[in-house]
Design an enzyme around this catalytic site. Structure first.
Site, short mmCIF file in Angstrom:
data_model
loop_
_atom_site.label_atom_id
_atom_site.label_comp_id
_atom_site.label_asym_id
_atom_site.label_seq_id
_atom_site.Cartn_x
_atom_site.Cartn_y
_atom_site.Cartn_z
N LYS A 46 -3.77 7.72 -12.50
CA LYS A 46 -2.37 7.34 -12.48
C LYS A 46 -2.15 6.06 -11.69
O LYS A 46 -1.11 5.42 -11.80
CB LYS A 46 -1.54 8.47 -11.82
CG LYS A 46 -1.55 9.76 -12.64
CD LYS A 46 -0.90 10.92 -11.88
CE LYS A 46 -2.03 11.64 -11.20
NZ LYS A 46 -1.86 12.99 -10.79
N GLY A 47 -3.14 5.72 -10.87
CA GLY A 47 -2.97 4.63 -9.89
C GLY A 47 -2.57 3.30 -10.46
O GLY A 47 -1.81 2.55 -9.85
N GLU A 102 -7.05 -1.64 -13.47
CA GLU A 102 -7.27 -0.69 -12.39
C GLU A 102 -6.45 -1.09 -11.16
O GLU A 102 -6.17 -2.27 -10.96
CB GLU A 102 -8.76 -0.67 -12.00
CG GLU A 102 -9.49 0.60 -12.38
CD GLU A 102 -9.04 1.83 -11.62
OE1 GLU A 102 -7.83 2.01 -11.37
OE2 GLU A 102 -9.91 2.64 -11.28
N ASP A 103 -6.11 -0.10 -10.36
CA ASP A 103 -5.43 -0.42 -9.10
C ASP A 103 -6.41 -1.03 -8.11
O ASP A 103 -6.14 -2.04 -7.50
CB ASP A 103 -4.76 0.83 -8.51
CG ASP A 103 -5.67 2.06 -8.45
OD1 ASP A 103 -6.87 1.97 -8.81
OD2 ASP A 103 -5.19 3.14 -8.05
N ASP A 106 -13.41 -0.03 -6.06
CA ASP A 106 -13.96 0.44 -4.78
C ASP A 106 -15.48 0.54 -4.91
O ASP A 106 -16.18 -0.46 -4.86
CB ASP A 106 -13.28 1.76 -4.44
CG ASP A 106 -13.60 2.29 -3.06
OD1 ASP A 106 -13.92 1.48 -2.18
OD2 ASP A 106 -13.54 3.52 -2.87
N LYS A 134 -12.51 -3.95 -3.16
CA LYS A 134 -13.18 -3.62 -1.88
C LYS A 134 -14.69 -3.80 -2.09
O LYS A 134 -15.41 -2.81 -2.26
CB LYS A 134 -12.95 -2.15 -1.55
CG LYS A 134 -11.76 -1.81 -0.69
CD LYS A 134 -11.87 -0.34 -0.24
CE LYS A 134 -10.56 0.38 -0.37
NZ LYS A 134 -10.67 1.82 -0.02
N PHE A 155 -8.57 2.30 3.70
CA PHE A 155 -7.89 3.11 2.69
C PHE A 155 -6.44 2.67 2.62
O PHE A 155 -5.76 2.56 3.65
CB PHE A 155 -7.99 4.60 3.00
CG PHE A 155 -7.70 5.45 1.79
CD1 PHE A 155 -8.69 5.73 0.86
CD2 PHE A 155 -6.42 5.94 1.56
CE1 PHE A 155 -8.42 6.49 -0.26
CE2 PHE A 155 -6.14 6.70 0.43
CZ PHE A 155 -7.14 6.98 -0.47
N VAL A 156 -5.96 2.38 1.41
CA VAL A 156 -4.60 1.87 1.25
C VAL A 156 -3.77 2.81 0.38
O VAL A 156 -4.31 3.58 -0.42
CB VAL A 156 -4.61 0.45 0.64
CG1 VAL A 156 -5.25 -0.55 1.59
CG2 VAL A 156 -5.32 0.43 -0.71
N ASP A 162 -2.41 6.40 -4.06
CA ASP A 162 -1.96 7.62 -3.41
C ASP A 162 -2.88 8.06 -2.28
O ASP A 162 -4.03 7.65 -2.17
CB ASP A 162 -1.92 8.75 -4.44
CG ASP A 162 -3.32 9.22 -4.83
OD1 ASP A 162 -4.15 8.36 -5.21
OD2 ASP A 162 -3.61 10.43 -4.72
N ARG A 168 2.65 6.93 -3.96
CA ARG A 168 2.47 6.02 -5.10
C ARG A 168 3.71 5.15 -5.31
O ARG A 168 3.62 4.06 -5.87
CB ARG A 168 2.20 6.80 -6.39
CG ARG A 168 0.88 7.55 -6.42
CD ARG A 168 0.61 8.02 -7.84
NE ARG A 168 -0.44 9.04 -7.91
CZ ARG A 168 -1.74 8.79 -7.99
NH1 ARG A 168 -2.16 7.55 -7.98
NH2 ARG A 168 -2.62 9.77 -8.09
P1 IMP Z 1 -14.22 3.75 -7.43
O1 IMP Z 1 -14.68 4.55 -8.59
O2 IMP Z 1 -14.91 4.13 -6.16
O3 IMP Z 1 -14.29 2.25 -7.69
O4 IMP Z 1 -12.74 4.11 -7.13
C1 IMP Z 1 -11.83 4.17 -8.09
C2 IMP Z 1 -10.57 4.90 -7.68
O5 IMP Z 1 -10.58 5.42 -6.37
C3 IMP Z 1 -9.44 3.94 -7.71
O6 IMP Z 1 -8.95 3.79 -9.02
C4 IMP Z 1 -8.44 4.63 -6.84
O7 IMP Z 1 -7.72 5.57 -7.59
C5 IMP Z 1 -9.28 5.36 -5.84
N1 IMP Z 1 -9.30 4.61 -4.57
C6 IMP Z 1 -10.29 3.86 -4.06
N2 IMP Z 1 -9.94 3.31 -2.89
C7 IMP Z 1 -8.68 3.72 -2.66
C8 IMP Z 1 -7.73 3.47 -1.61
O8 IMP Z 1 -7.98 2.74 -0.62
N3 IMP Z 1 -6.53 4.06 -1.75
C9 IMP Z 1 -6.20 4.85 -2.80
N4 IMP Z 1 -7.03 5.11 -3.80
C10 IMP Z 1 -8.27 4.54 -3.73
MG MG Z 2 -7.34 5.07 -9.83
#
Ligand code: IMP
Ligand code: MG
Length: 182
Positions: A46-47, A102-103, A106, A134, A155-156, A162, A168
């Site tokens: 949902k982000g 994507e939001d 990470d 990140k 973490f944001v 969220d 959100r």
């Molecule tokens: P990844 O698969 O580790 O790249 O992370 C993907 C998802 O993790 C993102 O789409 C976010 O929904 C969530 N996420 C990663 N870091 C944060 C953060 O700092 N705050 C909130 N959600 C995060």
């Molecule tokens: Mg997400």
């Protein structure tokens, strides 16, 4: 009745204005890159819903929306590492210019998983747009083609992002203290 969030608990990292300015720049870049063509914005629920809705309105070329959903962080600030598809694309991506929205990028596990999935359907092009990046947390070798802001390992919350499904709706992006209670 719920209380307004306290400024001192969640310091602002990017204001709504800063986000809007950067989003407009990304929209212009997409317009230039795909001039005379059309794109499909694929939001990761949902982000990314908030970023997608603002980004789409900064794009002038023909543009449609689609959404995918994957398993998320749940209540915790750390990912389990496993990515599971919960909702696939509604429309085939074959022959289309897909922009995965994507939001935040990470570890990169989510986007790497979705990239592989979408590429199986032979899009014409596949680009990745992430509002935040990140890079220090990256586990997959993946980068955004359109990136809003690069941030350190914090973490944001807010602007779609969220913590345990909350926050959100905050208009700006804020820092979540690591010791925040669940
Ligand atoms: P990844 O698969 O580790 O790249 O992370 C993907 C998802 O993790 C993102 O789409 C976010 O929904 C969530 N996420 C990663 N870091 C944060 C953060 O700092 N705050 C909130 N959600 C995060
Ligand atoms: Mg997400």
């Amino acid at each position: 009745m719920s209380q307004p969030i306290a400024e001192q608990d969640f310091p602002v990292l990017f204001t709504a204005e800063q986000i809007a300015r950067r989003t407009a720049e990304i929209g212009q870049q997409i317009d230039a890159d795909f001039a005379g063509e059309s794109v499909v914005l694929v939001g990761v629920l949902k982000g990314a819903a908030v970023f997608l809705s603002d980004l789409a309105r900064q794009i002038s070329i023909n543009c449609t929306f689609d959404f995918v959903a994957v398993s998320s962080y749940g209540k915790h600030q750390r990912s389990s590492g496993a990515v599971k598809l919960i909702k696939d694309l509604d429309q085939s991506s074959e022959g289309k210019n897909i922009i995965l929205v994507e939001d935040i990028l990470d570890t990169g596990l989510t986007v790497a998983f979705l990239r592989k999935l979408i590429l199986q359907h032979r899009p014409r092009t596949l680009k990745i747009a992430a509002l935040l990046d990140k890079p220090s947390r990256r586990l997959e070798n993946i980068d955004a083609d359109y990136s809003g802001f690069t941030i350190p390992n914090h973490f944001v919350i807010g602007y779609g992002m969220d913590y345990a499904e909350r926050f959100r709706n905050l208009p700006d992006i804020r820092l979540m203290p690591p010791d925040y209670p669940e």
